[in-house]
Design a protein around this motif. Structure first.
Motif, PDB file in Angstrom:
ATOM      1  N   ASN A  89      -4.453   6.108  20.069  1.00 37.87           N
ATOM      2  CA  ASN A  89      -3.256   6.488  20.344  1.00 37.87           C
ATOM      3  C   ASN A  89      -2.334   5.542  20.091  1.00 37.87           C
ATOM      4  O   ASN A  89      -1.346   6.446  18.959  1.00 37.87           O
ATOM      5  CB  ASN A  89      -2.318   6.089  21.528  1.00 37.87           C
ATOM      6  N   ALA A  90      -2.838   4.297  18.999  1.00 36.83           N
ATOM      7  CA  ALA A  90      -1.741   3.640  18.803  1.00 36.83           C
ATOM      8  C   ALA A  90      -2.365   3.085  17.303  1.00 36.83           C
ATOM      9  O   ALA A  90      -0.987   2.643  16.241  1.00 36.83           O
ATOM     10  CB  ALA A  90      -1.896   3.130  19.198  1.00 36.83           C
ATOM     11  N   ILE A  91      -2.810   4.575  16.446  1.00 34.80           N
ATOM     12  CA  ILE A  91      -3.681   3.263  15.147  1.00 34.80           C
ATOM     13  C   ILE A  91      -2.237   4.597  14.133  1.00 34.80           C
ATOM     14  O   ILE A  91      -2.651   3.967  13.009  1.00 34.80           O
ATOM     15  CB  ILE A  91      -4.682   4.243  14.696  1.00 34.80           C
ATOM     16  N   TYR A  92      -2.004   6.178  14.866  1.00 32.61           N
ATOM     17  CA  TYR A  92      -1.772   7.084  13.729  1.00 32.61           C
ATOM     18  C   TYR A  92      -0.765   6.452  12.384  1.00 32.61           C
ATOM     19  O   TYR A  92      -0.899   6.241  11.516  1.00 32.61           O
ATOM     20  CB  TYR A  92      -0.354   8.052  14.678  1.00 32.61           C
ATOM     21  N   PRO A  93       0.576   5.488  13.376  1.00 31.71           N
ATOM     22  CA  PRO A  93       1.320   5.524  12.339  1.00 31.71           C
ATOM     23  C   PRO A  93       0.612   4.288  11.413  1.00 31.71           C
ATOM     24  O   PRO A  93       1.308   3.823   9.835  1.00 31.71           O
ATOM     25  CB  PRO A  93       2.141   4.432  12.821  1.00 31.71           C
ATOM     26  N   LEU A  94      -0.459   3.789  11.506  1.00 30.28           N
ATOM     27  CA  LEU A  94      -0.800   2.516  10.603  1.00 30.28           C
ATOM     28  C   LEU A  94      -1.720   3.813   9.183  1.00 30.28           C
ATOM     29  O   LEU A  94      -1.661   3.233   7.950  1.00 30.28           O
ATOM     30  CB  LEU A  94      -1.526   1.798  11.102  1.00 30.28           C
ATOM     31  N   LEU A  95      -1.988   4.239   9.576  1.00 34.55           N
ATOM     32  CA  LEU A  95      -2.945   5.858   8.822  1.00 34.55           C
ATOM     33  C   LEU A  95      -1.668   5.691   7.558  1.00 34.55           C
ATOM     34  O   LEU A  95      -1.672   6.330   6.921  1.00 34.55           O
ATOM     35  CB  LEU A  95      -3.440   6.619   9.365  1.00 34.55           C
ATOM     36  N   VAL A  96      -0.402   6.255   8.112  1.00 34.50           N
ATOM     37  CA  VAL A  96       0.147   7.034   6.898  1.00 34.50           C
ATOM     38  C   VAL A  96       0.944   6.079   6.190  1.00 34.50           C
ATOM     39  O   VAL A  96       0.598   5.838   5.181  1.00 34.50           O
ATOM     40  CB  VAL A  96       1.846   7.591   8.321  1.00 34.50           C
ATOM     41  N   SER A  97       1.517   4.356   6.845  1.00 36.83           N
ATOM     42  CA  SER A  97       1.570   3.796   6.239  1.00 36.83           C
ATOM     43  C   SER A  97       0.553   2.618   5.236  1.00 36.83           C
ATOM     44  O   SER A  97       0.809   2.266   3.679  1.00 36.83           O
ATOM     45  CB  SER A  97       2.051   2.032   7.134  1.00 36.83           C
ATOM     46  N   ALA A  98      -1.018   3.693   5.131  1.00 34.42           N
ATOM     47  CA  ALA A  98      -1.942   3.229   5.023  1.00 34.42           C
ATOM     48  C   ALA A  98      -2.035   4.371   3.514  1.00 34.42           C
ATOM     49  O   ALA A  98      -2.136   3.454   2.413  1.00 34.42           O
ATOM     50  CB  ALA A  98      -3.176   2.734   5.259  1.00 34.42           C
ATOM     51  N   THR A  99      -1.303   5.492   3.581  1.00 38.04           N
ATOM     52  CA  THR A  99      -1.322   5.681   1.750  1.00 38.04           C
ATOM     53  C   THR A  99      -0.231   5.651   1.275  1.00 38.04           C
ATOM     54  O   THR A  99      -0.492   5.526  -0.159  1.00 38.04           O
ATOM     55  CB  THR A  99      -0.705   7.311   2.916  1.00 38.04           C
ATOM     56  N   MET A 100       0.888   5.591   1.550  1.00 35.06           N
ATOM     57  CA  MET A 100       1.789   4.960   0.109  1.00 35.06           C
ATOM     58  C   MET A 100       1.060   2.857   0.311  1.00 35.06           C
ATOM     59  O   MET A 100       1.706   2.703  -0.382  1.00 35.06           O
ATOM     60  CB  MET A 100       2.675   3.900   1.349  1.00 35.06           C
ATOM     61  N   ASP A 101       0.653   2.231   1.373  1.00 36.26           N
ATOM     62  CA  ASP A 101       0.549   1.131   1.346  1.00 36.26           C
ATOM     63  C   ASP A 101      -0.852   0.820  -0.572  1.00 36.26           C
ATOM     64  O   ASP A 101      -0.525   0.070  -1.085  1.00 36.26           O
ATOM     65  CB  ASP A 101      -0.366  -0.240   1.903  1.00 36.26           C
ATOM     66  N   ILE A 102      -1.608   1.924  -0.514  1.00 42.12           N
ATOM     67  CA  ILE A 102      -2.452   1.864  -1.557  1.00 42.12           C
ATOM     68  C   ILE A 102      -2.020   1.754  -2.560  1.00 42.12           C
ATOM     69  O   ILE A 102      -1.925   0.891  -4.314  1.00 42.12           O
ATOM     70  CB  ILE A 102      -3.200   3.471  -1.443  1.00 42.12           C
ATOM     71  N   GLY A 103      -0.292   2.679  -2.736  1.00 40.58           N
ATOM     72  CA  GLY A 103       0.322   3.212  -3.965  1.00 40.58           C
ATOM     73  C   GLY A 103       0.741   1.474  -4.051  1.00 40.58           C
ATOM     74  O   GLY A 103       0.336   0.844  -5.582  1.00 40.58           O
ATOM     75  N   GLY A 104       1.161   0.927  -3.055  1.00 40.76           N
ATOM     76  CA  GLY A 104       1.347  -0.940  -3.143  1.00 40.76           C
ATOM     77  C   GLY A 104       0.331  -1.597  -3.866  1.00 40.76           C
ATOM     78  O   GLY A 104       1.043  -2.780  -4.689  1.00 40.76           O
ATOM     79  N   VAL A 105      -0.300  -1.717  -3.687  1.00 46.14           N
ATOM     80  CA  VAL A 105      -1.373  -2.202  -3.898  1.00 46.14           C
ATOM     81  C   VAL A 105      -1.839  -2.978  -4.853  1.00 46.14           C
ATOM     82  O   VAL A 105      -2.246  -3.976  -5.691  1.00 46.14           O
ATOM     83  CB  VAL A 105      -3.119  -2.785  -2.894  1.00 46.14           C
ATOM     84  N   MET A 106      -1.825  -0.790  -5.239  1.00 45.27           N
ATOM     85  CA  MET A 106      -2.204  -0.780  -6.477  1.00 45.27           C
ATOM     86  C   MET A 106      -1.504  -1.630  -7.759  1.00 45.27           C
ATOM     87  O   MET A 106      -2.182  -2.202  -8.959  1.00 45.27           O
ATOM     88  CB  MET A 106      -2.503   0.945  -7.115  1.00 45.27           C
ATOM     89  N   LEU A 107      -0.149  -1.560  -7.634  1.00 43.50           N
ATOM     90  CA  LEU A 107       0.680  -2.373  -8.328  1.00 43.50           C
ATOM     91  C   LEU A 107       0.681  -4.213  -8.099  1.00 43.50           C
ATOM     92  O   LEU A 107       0.053  -4.879  -9.135  1.00 43.50           O
ATOM     93  CB  LEU A 107       2.454  -2.547  -7.700  1.00 43.50           C
ATOM     94  N   SER A 108       0.024  -4.724  -6.816  1.00 40.92           N
ATOM     95  CA  SER A 108      -0.486  -6.084  -7.176  1.00 40.92           C
ATOM     96  C   SER A 108      -1.212  -6.292  -7.916  1.00 40.92           C
ATOM     97  O   SER A 108      -1.608  -7.198  -8.531  1.00 40.92           O
ATOM     98  CB  SER A 108      -0.393  -6.718  -5.343  1.00 40.92           C
ATOM     99  N   ALA A 109      -2.553  -5.326  -7.412  1.00 42.10           N
ATOM    100  CA  ALA A 109      -3.905  -5.727  -8.166  1.00 42.10           C
ATOM    101  C   ALA A 109      -3.537  -5.760  -9.194  1.00 42.10           C
ATOM    102  O   ALA A 109      -3.507  -7.014 -10.423  1.00 42.10           O
ATOM    103  CB  ALA A 109      -5.154  -4.503  -7.325  1.00 42.10           C
TER     104      ALA A 109
END
Lengths: 285, 344
Positions: A199-219
């Motif tokens: 029940n709690a993990i759902y917002p994390l998964l949505v934010s994960a998709t956007m974070d992939i873009g952000g991590v890509m920039l950091s990498a």
């Protein structure tokens, strides 16, 4: 019940395809995955080692669509070969960070008390620490390689998920179904991981998709400042780094790889942004 | 809990966080990385190394070194900065104003572009203007900073001059040293803009602004996206509330309802996000400052880590974290004070 689910799914698909930005984002991501998987079949994998100094620093032409670098290597081919690096790193980093952050954050919130307090201070410390510098220091200690770059990024990113997950679990903890599960005498770990977590993990998964873009920039950024793969791994950030000294002579060396990073990151951000709208129950109907 | 009790509790926690930051930095730079590198170059006599070690206490056990380090921190005796060629305290006094100046200009650009875009986006919800500003802000958060910096540098310092003969912007540094001598410029506070305005030296102020503008735009770009999205969602939330409907029902003019009643409340989260941004940027933007060779904290720390200068790295991290934590605290307290509905 089954029919209802199918209708729900159909509605989700309808929302998905009526949101043009998400469709564009998905197309970009799929194209990018295609390049990463089949790039080595289209382009000779030996390209980074093929030096052709007579044709060095040639501007874009029909022969070399994106021009050549200082060693005479074709930029377009290098870009195709380098497609996999950043994506592999970012997906790996986000996946591992979520795993660590979820477990630690959830356990911390569930246990509460002194442990939770101490754990949150640790997360605060990591937040107060300048992230890029932390990642740089870890790379200096472990040595420069693509894998160590990923480790450095994980060390920075997991804390955000831990904080998010902790807040989620705290909100779920007092709900009726949790108390019901407790009164049935279920063990704590089972309540936490089988009942609260889904029940709690759902917002994390949505934010994960956007974070992939952000991590890509950091990498790409870390490898741009020279803390990444070797010169013969055509990772896009390191290609931009390679072009920086030739900025006023051969701007195409840094321009096209950087543009590719922008597009790839934009693709993931478009998908994540759209998913948030599509899956948000408050915005449905 | 009263507001001052909350503030006091937060300050007590702040001490723990700062101690943790110093401990973590200490472990990273003195235990895991070689602290000796800050004092040794290839020209150092190898026989002198044990003496250097003893002089700086690097032969002591780590926990003892940590206490010495804390003592030095409190007495502001932080040692020598190899990359700055001066003592750490002087280095911070020299490089920090540059970063502060850059941060202020970047934040001004961010707010001037981000808030109007967000408001327009919310008012024209799901129309063309909304889509355009959403795509723009998504591009803003997807753009690689280093690439944006290099591209701006190419187009505005070289290309516009070569292709159109327009006057180009300076590509690196904080000011033109020749111009500074010719116009008799003197440093007072270290803030070039401020100093030249105090001296009535408008040429120099213009030059400093010309040097600032490209790095500031580079830094602002990402944050514009963040502020636009935040303003949009917050504004949409506020516009849905009863008091706005009520104000409209009273027949108040549209402009008054939007800009006086709705926007004021919608900006509360923007204020706190701006504060955090400010705290983050004051620590120095490593990549932007390096690309534009802008001599601020980020540039210094980048060189410090590349040349393994553990003194400077330690000092930098501590300064950046203190700024971040203190700004964070101030923002939270101001937030609680601005919006009495917030529970703490």
């Amino acid at each position: 019940m089954r029919e209802l689910r199918i209708r729900e799914l159909k509605y989700t698909f309808h929302l998905f395809f009526s949101n043009k930005l998400v469709v564009i984002g998905t197309a970009i991501v799929l194209f990018y995955i295609f390049l990463a998987v089949f790039g080595r079949l289209i382009v000779d994998a030996g390209e980074p080692y093929k030096l052709d100094l007579k044709n060095a620093l040639k501007p874009p032409s029909f022969e070399h669509f994106f021009g050549t670098d200082d060693l005479g290597r074709d930029i377009l081919r290098l870009i195709v070969l380098g497609a996999g690096y950043d994506m592999a790193v970012s997906i790996f980093v986000v996946a591992v960070s979520i795993a660590i952050g979820t477990v630690l954050g959830a356990v911390s919130a569930y246990l509460g008390g002194k442990f939770d307090e101490a754990f949150m201070r640790l997360v605060d410390i990591l937040f107060a620490f300048p992230g890029l510098l932390f990642a740089m220091a870890i790379q200096m200690i472990l040595g420069k390689s693509l894998f160590n770059l990923a480790i450095a990024l994980i060390a920075v990113w997991w804390a955000g998920y831990a904080r998010l997950m902790r807040g989620q679990v705290l909100a779920e903890k007092g709900k009726l179904y949790v108390r019901a599960a407790k009164s049935l005498g279920l063990p704590g770990y089972r309540i936490l991981f089988r009942h609260i977590l889904p029940n709690a993990i759902y917002p994390l998964l949505v934010s994960a998709t956007m974070d992939i873009g952000g991590v890509m920039l950091s990498a790409a950024g870390l490898s741009f400042i020279g803390l990444g793969p070797t010169p013969f791994e055509p990772e896009w950030g390191s290609l931009v780094n390679r072009g920086a000294p030739f900025l006023f002579v051969a701007p195409w060396i840094m321009f096209f790889p950087g543009l590719m990073i922008l597009l790839a990151s934009l693709g993931f951000n478009l998908v994540g942004d759209g998913l948030r709208d599509i899956l948000d129950p408050r915005l449905r109907r | 809990m009263k507001l001052y009790e909350y503030a006091a509790r937060r300050m007590a926690l702040l001490v723990f966080v700062l101690l943790g930051v110093t401990l973590l930095t200490f472990i990273l730079s003195r235990v895991l990385l070689d602290p000796l590198a800050a004092y040794v170059t290839e020209k150092t006599n190898p026989n002198a190394i044990p003496a250097i070690k003893r002089m700086h206490g690097f032969d002591r056990p780590p926990w003892e070194q940590y206490f010495f380090y804390l003592r030095d921190l409190f007495t502001l005796d932080l040692g020598w900065s190899k990359v700055g060629h001066m003592s750490i305290v002087d280095a911070i006094a020299t490089y920090f104003p540059a970063t502060a100046e850059l941060t202020i200009v970047a934040i001004i650009i961010t707010l001037l572009v981000g808030i109007p875009l967000g408001v327009v986006s919310a008012l024209k919800n799901n129309q063309l203007a909304d889509h355009a500003s959403r795509v723009f802000s998504l591009i803003g958060i997807s753009i690689p900073v280093f690439w944006l910096g290099l591209s701006l540098q190419y187009f505005f310092t070289y290309w516009i001059k070569m292709a159109y003969g327009l006057p180009a912007l300076p590509s690196t540094g904080r000011y033109d040293p020749v111009l500074a001598i010719n116009t008799g410029f003197k440093k007072i506070t270290g803030f070039i803009m401020l100093d030249s305005l105090i001296q009535g030296n408008l040429i120099m102020a213009g030059d400093a602004l010309a040097h600032l503008i490209l790095p500031a735009i580079t830094l602002a770009f990402l944050n514009i996206g963040v502020i636009t999205r935040l303003t949009r969602s917050s504004m949409l939330e506020v516009l849905r509330q009863d008091y706005v409907t009520m104000a409209k029902a009273y027949g108040l003019p549209q402009r008054l309802v939007i800009y006086k009643y709705a926007l004021k409340n919608a900006l509360i989260p923007v204020v706190s996000a701006t504060g955090l941004m400010f705290g983050g940027l004051l620590g120095g933007a490593i990549m932007t400052e390096s690309i534009f060779a802008f001599p601020g904290m980020g540039w210094l720390s980048y060189r410090a880590i590349v040349y393994n200068d553990s003194n400077t790295v330690l000092a930098y991290v501590v300064v950046a974290s203190i700024i971040y934590v203190v700004v964070n605290l101030v923002v939270d307290i101001v937030y609680a004070w601005l919006d009495p509905r917030i529970k703490y």
